[in-house]
Motif scaffolding. Structure first.
Motif, PDB file in Angstrom:
ATOM      1  N   HIS A 109       0.775  -1.105  -0.141  1.00  0.00           N
ATOM      2  CA  HIS A 109      -0.053  -0.053  -0.074  1.00  0.00           C
ATOM      3  C   HIS A 109       0.809   1.129   0.046  1.00  0.00           C
ATOM      4  CE1 HIS A 109      -3.688  -2.160   1.484  1.00  0.00           C
ATOM      5  NE2 HIS A 109      -4.202  -1.382   0.353  1.00  0.00           N
ATOM      6  N   ARG A 110       0.699   2.039  -0.960  1.00  0.00           N
ATOM      7  CA  ARG A 110       1.665   3.291  -0.922  1.00  0.00           C
ATOM      8  C   ARG A 110       0.628   4.783  -1.057  1.00  0.00           C
ATOM      9  NH1 ARG A 110       6.584   2.946  -2.719  1.00  0.00           N
ATOM     10  NH2 ARG A 110       6.448   4.959  -2.309  1.00  0.00           N
ATOM     11  N   ALA A 111       0.959   5.782  -0.151  1.00  0.00           N
ATOM     12  CA  ALA A 111       0.491   6.781  -0.210  1.00  0.00           C
ATOM     13  C   ALA A 111       1.633   7.971  -1.035  1.00  0.00           C
ATOM     14  CB  ALA A 111       0.150   7.711   1.235  1.00  0.00           C
ATOM     15  N   VAL A 112       2.580   8.067  -0.691  1.00  0.00           N
ATOM     16  CA  VAL A 112       3.614   8.814  -1.230  1.00  0.00           C
ATOM     17  C   VAL A 112       3.877   8.087  -2.613  1.00  0.00           C
ATOM     18  CG1 VAL A 112       6.175   9.359  -1.170  1.00  0.00           C
ATOM     19  CG2 VAL A 112       4.633   9.574   0.827  1.00  0.00           C
ATOM     20  N   GLY A 113       4.007   8.965  -3.833  1.00  0.00           N
ATOM     21  CA  GLY A 113       4.439   8.455  -4.940  1.00  0.00           C
ATOM     22  C   GLY A 113       3.256   7.640  -5.786  1.00  0.00           C
ATOM     23  N   ARG A 114       2.032   7.490  -5.264  1.00  0.00           N
ATOM     24  CA  ARG A 114       1.088   6.499  -5.788  1.00  0.00           C
ATOM     25  C   ARG A 114       0.712   6.986  -7.103  1.00  0.00           C
ATOM     26  NH1 ARG A 114      -0.918  10.521  -3.001  1.00  0.00           N
ATOM     27  NH2 ARG A 114      -2.954  11.386  -3.179  1.00  0.00           N
TER      28      ARG A 114
ATOM     29  N   TYR B 277       2.499   8.018  -9.354  1.00  0.00           N
ATOM     30  CA  TYR B 277       3.586   7.359 -10.489  1.00  0.00           C
ATOM     31  C   TYR B 277       4.037   6.239 -10.758  1.00  0.00           C
ATOM     32  CZ  TYR B 277       4.847  12.432  -9.691  1.00  0.00           C
ATOM     33  OH  TYR B 277       4.702  13.802  -9.362  1.00  0.00           O
TER      34      TYR B 277
END
Lengths: 254, 254
Positions: free
Chosen positions: A118-123, A125
């Motif tokens: 799960h990603r918030a930062v860079g999602r 890209y």
């Protein structure tokens, strides 16, 4: 007339793609508005790759002609001073009248990034996927793509009359810190081709289809044969090549 | 009462920082609204680092208490199902009543990214600067910061009555693909300290002040002695440590 080439980068997140459309924020629209201001005349630009909504570019190439001279260095500086922060001009150069960013191009390279977890930062890209994919199978599937093929099965624009034959020179999956990356180079691409290919490769990586099935899908020349289409925000136009022309424009300002 | 700990990541771009504020979109506000929905009762959360507007977190730690039990795995899943895409829960665990994300923390690590050139892609995650900085001088300046010092000169919150003494365990500049990165670890940080330090280090890297001047600024214990404050979007809260407590929470779901 004077003829110019620009190398530009953009973050596709807040654009409805490259191409001018009424009442939509597009990269071409923003760029042409700034060129209009700068030269006090309407200017039409041509891009090497007409990227879709949400697709990013690190090395898009654009050309235009205008009846007034501008030093490339000043042109670059003026544009960067007025363009919004999601578009940047990396280089400007004067080119021959024959140069066409789209039709003079001899090769294009795209990359597609998939990140795991799960990603918030860079999602914006990468295609963020919860579970790792079977990379070996995806690499095997990619080998079926290299070479010259008709990509009708991986093309969404059924109405276009252009040829769907593309010569794939490179199609490799590599690992990144956070996931995997497809790097694909060809003489040309048909519409949504990379995203269609990635969607099908991911179906292979999930074990939904066999790696060798990609060869069968390709040979069917039928869009309904391919899998899902990957979302646009993992896709980057990385580089455009112009063969011999590249050398002739040695005065490019970077 | 049951007591929980969350490890969360967020993209600070569209948040007015961590802390709840009336009529502002904050991370704490979003998280508490989801916890309220989930437990049908108002819940107050405590975070290890109260990050400012635009600052990102990869490893923020949060705790809260509630009068209803929830399996950590389900808590994590439910939150990720309802939180906006710029906040992600990486882990949930049950903790002792004594655990306090802020006051139990024994160490915190931040990073600050600077990228060179003009950038459109990723510009929300780094301070993009046109010209390279003198890294050797910045590294020399960083050596003056390690150890225990009063950071009044690098603190904007002059009204706070807390101590400004911090024990800096690591303060290193490294190179990245696109620029440079400061990694800084301490037992605690005072408000805007990392951004104030980075601003001053950048003044060193531009040759505006000597590397040894950083030692003098520090010893003055006067905010007006420091240089500019770096913008928030290059800053990430990377990790929070809890010493022995870390081991006791072995059941953390990741």
């Amino acid at each position: 007339m004077w003829h110019y080439r620009l190398n530009i980068e953009y973050d596709g997140t807040d654009f409805k793609g490259w191409q001018v459309q009424p009442d939509q924020r597009t990269v071409q629209g923003e760029l042409e508005a700034r060129l209009h201001q700068l030269f006090s005349t309407a200017i039409r630009t041509t891009a090497a790759g007409r990227t879709d909504t949400g697709v990013h570019a690190l090395g898009q190439v654009v050309n235009f002609s205008v009846d007034r001279e501008s030093k490339p260095e000043e042109l670059k500086k003026s544009l960067n001073g007025t363009l919004p922060p999601d578009v940047v001009v990396h280089a400007a150069s004067e080119v021959d009248a024959e140069f066409n960013a789209r039709f003079s191009a001899t090769g294009r390279t795209y990359r597609y990034d998939i990140e795991y977890g799960h990603r918030a930062v860079g999602r914006a890209y990468a295609w963020v996927r919860q579970n790792p994919l079977m990379l070996d199978d995806m690499r095997h599937a990619a080998t079926h793509i290299t070479g010259e093929h008709d990509f009708t099965s991986f093309c969404v624009a059924a109405h276009e009359r252009e040829s769907r034959v593309c010569d794939i020179r490179k199609c490799d999956w590599s690992t990144t810190g956070e996931g995997i990356r497809l790097t694909i180079s060809a003489n040309r691409f048909v519409r949504s081709m990379v995203r269609s290919l990635v969607g099908t490769f991911v179906d292979v990586g999930r074990g939904f289809i066999e790696a060798d099935t990609v060869r069968d899908i390709l040979s069917k020349q039928d869009r309904s044969a391919a899998g899902t289409t990957a979302p646009p925000h993992g896709l980057f136009l990385v580089q455009v090549d112009y063969g011999d022309i590249e050398q002739r424009n040695a005065e490019t300002v970077t």
